[in-house]
Design an enzyme around this catalytic site. Structure first.
Site, PDB file in Angstrom:
ATOM      1  N   HIS A 411      45.879 -45.279  50.134  1.00 29.19           N
ATOM      2  CA  HIS A 411      46.260 -44.192  49.228  1.00 29.19           C
ATOM      3  C   HIS A 411      47.681 -43.703  49.476  1.00 29.19           C
ATOM      4  CE1 HIS A 411      45.831 -40.846  52.197  1.00 29.19           C
ATOM      5  NE2 HIS A 411      44.878 -41.594  52.714  1.00 29.19           N
ATOM      6  N   CYS A 430      41.835 -43.611  56.953  1.00 26.28           N
ATOM      7  CA  CYS A 430      42.293 -44.338  55.778  1.00 26.28           C
ATOM      8  C   CYS A 430      43.748 -44.783  55.960  1.00 26.28           C
ATOM      9  CB  CYS A 430      42.156 -43.475  54.525  1.00 26.28           C
ATOM     10  SG  CYS A 430      40.447 -43.289  53.976  1.00 26.28           S
TER      11      CYS A 430
END
Length: 519
Positions: A411, A430
């Protein structure tokens, strides 16, 4: 390697029966092997007096004698013991026992060289990838029906990465036998303009590494500065030409430590011995990079941030399929962050973390002013938390999804300053991307003539928008401290999470040793 065959005259039938009974008994503890021998009416693979059986024995022993070239532990296969046992065969029972022992050794070696010696999740809980094990019964059948040498040579990974790692292993072993890179540099840091013994030691070490020509200069001059910069580039360091503390630590790393990294990388390459995909994404955690690879060539690369080296924040290693991207994403806060980080703040101040919405089980927004959060524990907290789409959203303006049980994805991020750091382990697990828009354009270019337009239209809408990838793209989150470039040159990275150190220890426990080490 000769076998003493005892089937003769009128005793032939009885001796064949003894052989087959022995094979059946010796194979009972291996279901796959037992199934093969049952299906073949206990016909031998190795122990007949024929050219084909001789070739199978010879080629297996040849492969086992070269196991060390793959960084495998020769003691697991005991080639010398196998030869002695073959020479000592006197009875049909002896023949049956060595038949099964050869088959078991073949199966062990085949799996080890093809998909690895270790079970990675037992070494480190963060290595959660599924190993592409081949069916063992198919391995036996494939070997029996093929050229023995060709089949055995085809078992290891065929990737250029693996072949080049093998070459680097041999190069480092040769260096070890010749005394490595010489004395280490006796300094905490060095910079251009300095001179003296420490500068000479730095120069000599970089000369030994092949990064600059031999020179007697005692000065930290332009040539030495360039060599330091080249070293930094191949070791994932800030390439400023200054030999600071981290650079000198890497310069002083031993050949032994680099060799360990290469052997570990070979084991890791066996864990991913599968079709990675004509187009695929590789995130190398130690390199803090994310790459799109098309037909073996890197077509896009960006910096990344990985999970912080603490507790459950370390990014796991696994492979999956990227299916879509979400433009203008909401951030649905993971339960662990809600209870460990935000709930303690809410107990002190119900209006804390005000940029995050608190919702009940029906998705209705909770009125913070009427809520006593101190009544809840981490286990009993009944609410969810969500950050709506915005430029300040924790996920930035786009996230790339490959749905998985670890809740890991790639992301954007509003914290752009972190990409300037040399070591970038800051996230909750992440993978954050420095150039997410260009990453998206490159992915979408495979399915539209106007990838930028498609993405920007969704972005400008301000609404959470899902864009499917027409063809899912494999994602491989890996961890390599030894990397061979497309041109076959070695590069090294630091062991951010200490995983490679644990893998090496496990390999050493299994019997792997450094070749060429002089003590």
């Amino acid at each position: 390697m000769a076998l003493c065959f005892v089937v003769m005259g009128g005793a032939a039938l009885a001796q064949v029966t003894v052989f087959k009974q022995t094979v059946a008994e010796a194979a009972t503890d291996d279901a796959d092997l037992a199934a093969y021998y049952r299906s073949s009416a206990y016909e031998p693979i190795w122990t007949e007096d024929s050219e084909s059986h001789w070739q199978r024995r010879a080629e297996l022993l040849r492969a086992l004698s070269q196991a060390h070239l793959h960084g495998l532990p020769p003691s697991r296969y005991d080639a010398a013991g196998l030869e002695r046992a073959m020479q000592d065969v006197r009875t049909s029972r002896d023949l049956g026992l060595i038949e099964v022992r050869l088959s078991k050794t073949f199966l062990r070696y085949a799996r080890d060289v093809q998909t690895g010696v270790l079970i990675p999740s037992r070494v480190d809980g963060g290595i959660v990838r599924e190993i592409p094990y081949r069916d063992r019964l198919s391995l036996i059948e494939g070997f029996v029906n093929a050229s023995p040498r060709q089949y055995l040579n085809g078992l290891p990974p065929s990737s250029a990465q693996y072949r080049n790692l093998m070459k680097e292993k041999l190069r480092l072993e040769s260096l070890l036998a010749r005394g490595a890179w010489g004395p280490t540099v006796p300094a905490d840091s060095l910079k251009p303009g300095q001179n003296g013994p420490a500068v000479i030691a730095l120069r000599n070490r970089l000369v030994a590494m092949g990064l600059m020509p031999v020179s007697a200069s005692p000065d930290y001059d332009v040539a030495l500065q360039k060599a330091v910069r080249d070293f930094q580039l191949t070791h994932g360091l800030e390439a400023d030409g200054v030999a600071g503390a981290v650079t000198l630590q890497e310069v002083n790393a031993s050949v032994q430590s680099r060799l360990k990294s290469v052997i570990v990388a070979m084991e890791r390459e066996r864990w991913t011995n599968m079709d990675l995909g004509d187009r695929h994404i590789v995130v190398n955690q130690t390199d803090f990079s994310a790459k799109i690879v098309d037909h073996g060539r890197v077509t896009f690369e960006t910096r990344s941030v990985i999970g912080k080296n603490t507790g459950d924040r370390r990014s796991p290693e696994f492979s999956d399929q990227m299916e879509h991207m979400i433009v203008n994403p909401s951030w649905y806060v993971p339960r662990s962050i809600v209870t460990k980080e935000y709930l303690p703040q809410l107990k002190n101040n119900p209006h804390a973390v005000g940029h995050i919405e608190i919702t009940d089980s029906r998705g209705r927004r909770v009125d913070r002013s009427s809520m006593d959060f101190s009544q809840f524990s981490a286990r009993s907290f009944p609410f969810s938390m969500r950050q709506p789409p915005s430029k300040s959203n924790a996920l930035g303006l786009v996230k790339f999804m490959f749905p998985n049980k670890y809740n890991i994805y790639l992301h954007d991020t509003p914290s752009k300053n972190l990409f300037e750091r040399e070591t970038r382990a800051f996230s909750h697990g992440c993978i954050r991307l420095a150039d997410p828009f260009d990453f998206a354009y490159t992915l979408l270019a495979a399915q539209t003539d106007d990838p930028q337009g498609v993405f920007q239209t969704a972005l400008k809408s301000g609404r959470e928008t899902k864009i499917d990838l027409v063809t899912p793209v494999p994602v491989h989150i890996i961890y390599r401290t030894a990397i061979m470039t497309e041109k076959g040159k070695p590069e090294y990275r630091r062991d951010v999470y200490g995983r490679d150190a644990r893998i090496w220890q496990a390999l050493e426990n299994a019997g792997v040793a450094l070749e060429g080490f002089q003590g």
